[in-house]
Design a protein around this motif. Structure first.
Motif, short mmCIF file in Angstrom:
data_model
loop_
_atom_site.label_atom_id
_atom_site.label_comp_id
_atom_site.label_asym_id
_atom_site.label_seq_id
_atom_site.Cartn_x
_atom_site.Cartn_y
_atom_site.Cartn_z
N VAL A 118 -11.92 -11.36 -5.41
CA VAL A 118 -12.86 -11.05 -4.12
C VAL A 118 -14.44 -10.48 -4.36
O VAL A 118 -15.21 -11.16 -4.08
N ALA A 119 -14.16 -9.47 -6.03
CA ALA A 119 -16.06 -8.89 -5.63
C ALA A 119 -16.47 -10.47 -7.04
O ALA A 119 -17.43 -10.32 -6.37
N TYR A 124 -3.50 -6.26 -6.99
CA TYR A 124 -3.93 -5.98 -6.21
C TYR A 124 -5.70 -5.51 -7.25
O TYR A 124 -6.71 -6.37 -7.16
N ILE A 125 -5.64 -5.70 -8.53
CA ILE A 125 -6.08 -5.80 -9.44
C ILE A 125 -6.91 -7.10 -9.26
O ILE A 125 -8.17 -6.87 -9.62
N GLY A 171 -8.78 -8.27 -6.64
CA GLY A 171 -10.15 -7.32 -6.08
C GLY A 171 -10.94 -8.14 -7.57
O GLY A 171 -12.44 -8.30 -6.49
N ASP A 195 -12.96 -5.23 -1.90
CA ASP A 195 -11.90 -4.95 -2.47
C ASP A 195 -12.34 -4.27 -4.28
O ASP A 195 -11.12 -3.95 -4.92
N ILE A 196 -13.28 -3.14 -4.23
CA ILE A 196 -13.71 -2.72 -6.04
C ILE A 196 -11.78 -1.54 -5.25
O ILE A 196 -11.69 -0.62 -6.97
N ASN A 219 -8.93 -2.20 -3.90
CA ASN A 219 -8.23 -2.71 -4.59
C ASN A 219 -8.25 -2.16 -5.72
O ASN A 219 -7.23 -2.36 -6.23
N VAL A 220 -9.17 -3.05 -6.11
CA VAL A 220 -8.57 -3.04 -8.01
C VAL A 220 -8.91 -1.57 -8.43
O VAL A 220 -7.86 -1.21 -9.32
N LEU A 253 2.95 -5.25 -9.47
CA LEU A 253 1.89 -4.86 -8.58
C LEU A 253 0.78 -4.02 -8.14
O LEU A 253 0.06 -4.79 -7.42
N GLY A 254 0.49 -3.56 -8.98
CA GLY A 254 -1.02 -2.95 -9.87
C GLY A 254 -2.07 -3.89 -10.41
O GLY A 254 -3.44 -4.17 -9.53
N THR A 255 -1.11 -4.84 -11.17
CA THR A 255 -2.08 -6.57 -11.43
C THR A 255 -2.14 -6.99 -9.83
O THR A 255 -3.23 -8.22 -10.19
N GLY A 290 -5.15 -0.71 -7.93
CA GLY A 290 -4.73 -1.37 -8.97
C GLY A 290 -4.38 -0.71 -10.33
O GLY A 290 -3.23 -0.10 -11.09
N VAL A 291 -5.19 0.28 -10.19
CA VAL A 291 -6.03 0.61 -11.88
C VAL A 291 -5.32 2.10 -11.89
O VAL A 291 -4.21 2.31 -12.64
N GLN A 335 0.72 -1.12 -0.14
CA GLN A 335 0.10 -0.36 0.28
C GLN A 335 0.62 0.60 0.41
O GLN A 335 0.83 1.85 -0.54
#
Lengths: 353, 346
Positions: free
Chosen positions: B154-155, B147-148, B151, A308-309, A311-312, B143-145, A315-316, A264
């Motif tokens: 989980v979604a 999280y994606i 995520g 979770d969104i 997190n997405v 690192l970004g992917t 990342g994006v 993070q």
């Protein structure tokens, strides 16, 4: 290259070639701050309860450890190193605080000891990176496991939850008359110290030199090893402090406190415009980056979106921030190449040898 | 080279002794000896660690999944990149496996495997394309992917999870069955390992991965297809993680949205312990595989040796740091020896 510089009488610095307002406004840092303001404005307009003081308090409380650790992390990444062990140091510091308080030490002494433990962890990282000469990515993956392992090993699955109420109250208190938690005072002091250190001292400027070209920095008289060592020690000490705060805020000392926080912190720092290649970045961008992720999370949670969104989105944002940088660079290069081609053609017709 | 060598043949320079010397001085040998020592120590403390039926099976079975992921990580690290998203890919693929069995009744096993590997390969392709075309460090992209992908997982999964009862019994049997006493999962992992090792050692494109990792700019100037190779490395890493995800479902039966959490650092740790240099161009998948075995075998051996298993992670940390320090010492010694040799030859 050399011919161009000798023939041109006045040297034009690339950074100063544009008007001042452009230099100030058209930066990554400004873009992140603008994005932060937009997110806040949209959230204020559309999300219920976002404007309540309680939201501000909880938001700042939760991001405080990340804000704190992001300060030294910025400096480290500017020198083209990385510290993945920060969250483990937070955990170890938290466990140290808990165990020592439990053993009857006065809390103040335990907290100081915890910060010292964090500092020592930083010394270990710094020693391995600068004296032994190992890549920091590999070293701190190792110490990430090591420090976390010691923290979990010392405390097992038990949690220490008994801390002096005076101190837990301070950690949860607000600055009187405002919704801003007290932790923001030490953060502000540290932020000013780090900002001055990074942007207004020879030491800070030398970090950019190291990040851009280590050998050149070494030859221009910068002690690269010592500089990096100091940064890792800073990082350890601040993470230790964040660990004490974390413990007090949740009245809880556990081995797995702040698990995964390193990613993070790094995500926020990179989002704030610090280049992972080193040599680029500023603290105000990083602070805006941390707040952006925190605010987005808080607003979305209030709007009923699950974590979770968030997190997405984190990342994006992270990927978009770095890819947009290289995309802009590519476009710029194409533009200058096109201009150069046009000029070259004009020049070739007029003064062909 | 040997044809112009006019020096007298020294004793002990035959092919056989050269082979013995190469094996004795290989970086992987040290780590293999460490692994054997751990197994021996644990077996002496408690013979059932090796000699009981379950003990032997677990010894082979437990590290098999991490082994697959570590092979992928090693391939990526050899090209001087890093893939942090593997844990999230394992999770997504494992969940997809469960969903396929629930949503498409009667789907053949092979379809599930293809689905998982394709999903992993696709996610790896996204990583690789972003890294190679945007010229952004792999650390940031993955690192970004990380999280994606997590995520999305989980979604998609929410709070439900795949239970063993959702999976057909012949699929579940894959996780426990054995061929000639060796668990099927281990057989799959070892076959993949041998294929990857052969590819990296013998094929032109495999050798090019090392060249790219040693010096990307030089590799580009030399005319190697850097972009294509880097993307391929990420696709391999993703596909192997996808395969590990399918096998995860077979092995454990229950898949929650946290499957594979934190595997990325374990896989990188395994590769580093096995002598794959994080700065690229050095190392073998054999090393990474032995590293993965060592990591997970130590985890199982510690409680038997009377050490509280809470200390596992600390031991892992010491191992990682110890092995990179060792690599550094070896590199410095090699450097000195080469300089000394140059002086002698002059």
């Amino acid at each position: 290259m050399t011919a161009a510089t000798t023939s041109a009488p006045a040297r034009v610095y690339k950074l100063h070639a544009r008007p001042a307002w452009r230099r100030v406004l058209l930066t990554r840092e400004t873009a992140i701050i603008a994005l932060l303001l937009i997110v806040i404005a949209v959230a204020l307009a559309t999300v219920r309860n976002f404007d309540s003081p309680l939201t501000v308090t909880y938001l700042l409380r939760d991001v405080a450890p990340i804000l704190l650790i992001a300060l030294p992390m910025t400096l480290i990444i500017i020198t083209e190193e990385i510290d993945l062990s920060v969250a483990s140091i937070v955990g170890l510091s938290s466990v140290t605080t808990g165990i020592l308080t439990n053993a009857g030490w006065p809390f103040e002494l335990a907290a100081v000891a915890a910060i010292l433990v964090g500092t020592f962890c930083g010394v270990v990282n710094g020693f391995l990176v600068t004296v032994v000469g190992l890549p920091s990515l590999a070293v701190t993956i190792g110490t990430l496991a090591l420090f976390r392992g010691v923290a979990v090993g010392l405390l097992g699955t038990t949690a220490i939850t008994d801390f002096p109420e005076v101190w837990t109250d301070i950690a949860k208190a607000n600055i009187p008359g405002t919704p801003i938690p007290v932790i923001m005072i030490p953060f502000a002091i540290l932020a000013i110290v780090f900002a001055v250190l990074l942007h207004f001292t020879p030491f800070g400027r030398s970090l950019y030199a190291i990040g851009l070209n280590k050998e050149a920095a070494q030859f221009s008289g910068i002690d690269v090893g010592r500089t990096k060592f100091v940064l890792f020690v800073f990082s350890g000490a601040v993470s230790g402090f964040a660990g004490v705060y974390f413990t007090l805020l949740y009245s809880n000392a556990r081995g797995d406190n702040a698990l995964g926080m390193e990613l993070q912190v790094i995500a926020a720092v990179l989002l704030g415009g610090v280049s992972i290649f080193g040599g680029r970045g500023a603290l105000h961008g990083v602070i805006a980056g941390v707040l952006l992720i925190g605010t987005l999370g808080s607003a979305l949670r209030l709007a009923g979106v699950t974590s979770d969104i968030i997190n997405v989105i984190t990342g994006v944002l992270l990927i978009a921030s770095v890819v947009s940088g290289s995309l802009l660079g590519w476009l710029q290069k194409r533009r200058t190449a096109a201009i150069g081609k046009r000029k070259g053609r004009a020049g070739a017709s007029s003064d062909a040898p | 080279m040997t044809a112009v060598d006019t020096r007298p043949v020294q004793p002990g320079s035959s092919a056989a002794t050269a082979l013995v010397r190469r094996i004795a001085t290989a970086r992987e040998t040290g780590i293999l000896i460490a692994l054997l020592l751990v197994i021996v120590a644990a077996t002496i403390a408690n013979p059932s660690f090796l000699f009981s039926n379950d003990g032997f099976r677990d010894l082979l079975l437990t590290p098999s999944l991490l082994l697959l992921v570590a092979i992928g990580s090693a391939v990526v690290i050899i090209t001087r990149n890093v893939d942090l998203s593997v844990g999230s890919i394992v999770g997504l693929s494992a969940y997809l496996t469960g969903r396929m069995f629930i949503d498409i009744p009667g789907i053949p096993l092979i379809g599930v495997f293809v689905g998982g590997v394709l999903l992993g390969g696709l996610l790896g392709l996204i990583n690789g394309a972003l890294v190679a075309f945007a010229r952004v460090p792999a650390l940031v992209i993955t690192l970004g992917t990380l999280y994606i992908y997590r995520g999305i997982n989980v979604a998609w999964a929410g709070s439900d999870r795949i239970n063993a009862s959702d999976l057909p019994s012949d699929f579940r049997a894959l996780g426990t069955d054995r061929i000639l006493g060796i668990p099927i999962l281990t057989v799959i992992a070892v076959v993949v390992l041998i294929a990857a090792a052969w590819y990296l050692r013998n094929l032109r494109s495999g050798r090019e991965l090392y060249a790219i990792g040693s010096d990307p700019a030089a590799a580009h100037l030399y005319g190697l297809k850097v972009t294509r190779r880097v993307i391929a490395a990420f696709v391999v890493s993703g596909a192997l993680s996808g395969l590990a995800g399918v096998l995860y479902a077979a092995r454990y039966g229950t898949v929650s949205s946290a499957a594979g959490f934190g595997w990325e650092l374990q896989a990188i740790g395994a590769a580093v312990i096995g002598g794959v240099a994080i700065s690229g161009g050095v190392g073998t998948v054999w090393g990474a595989a032995i590293g993965a075995y060592l990591l997970l075998t130590i985890n199982r051996a510690l409680p038997i040796l009377g050490i509280d298993d809470f200390w596992q992670r600390a031991v892992v940390g010491v191992l990682i740091i110890g092995s990179i320090v060792l690599d550094r010492v070896l590199a410095v010694r090699q450097h000195r020896r080469l300089i000394a040799q140059r002086e002698v030859d002059r």
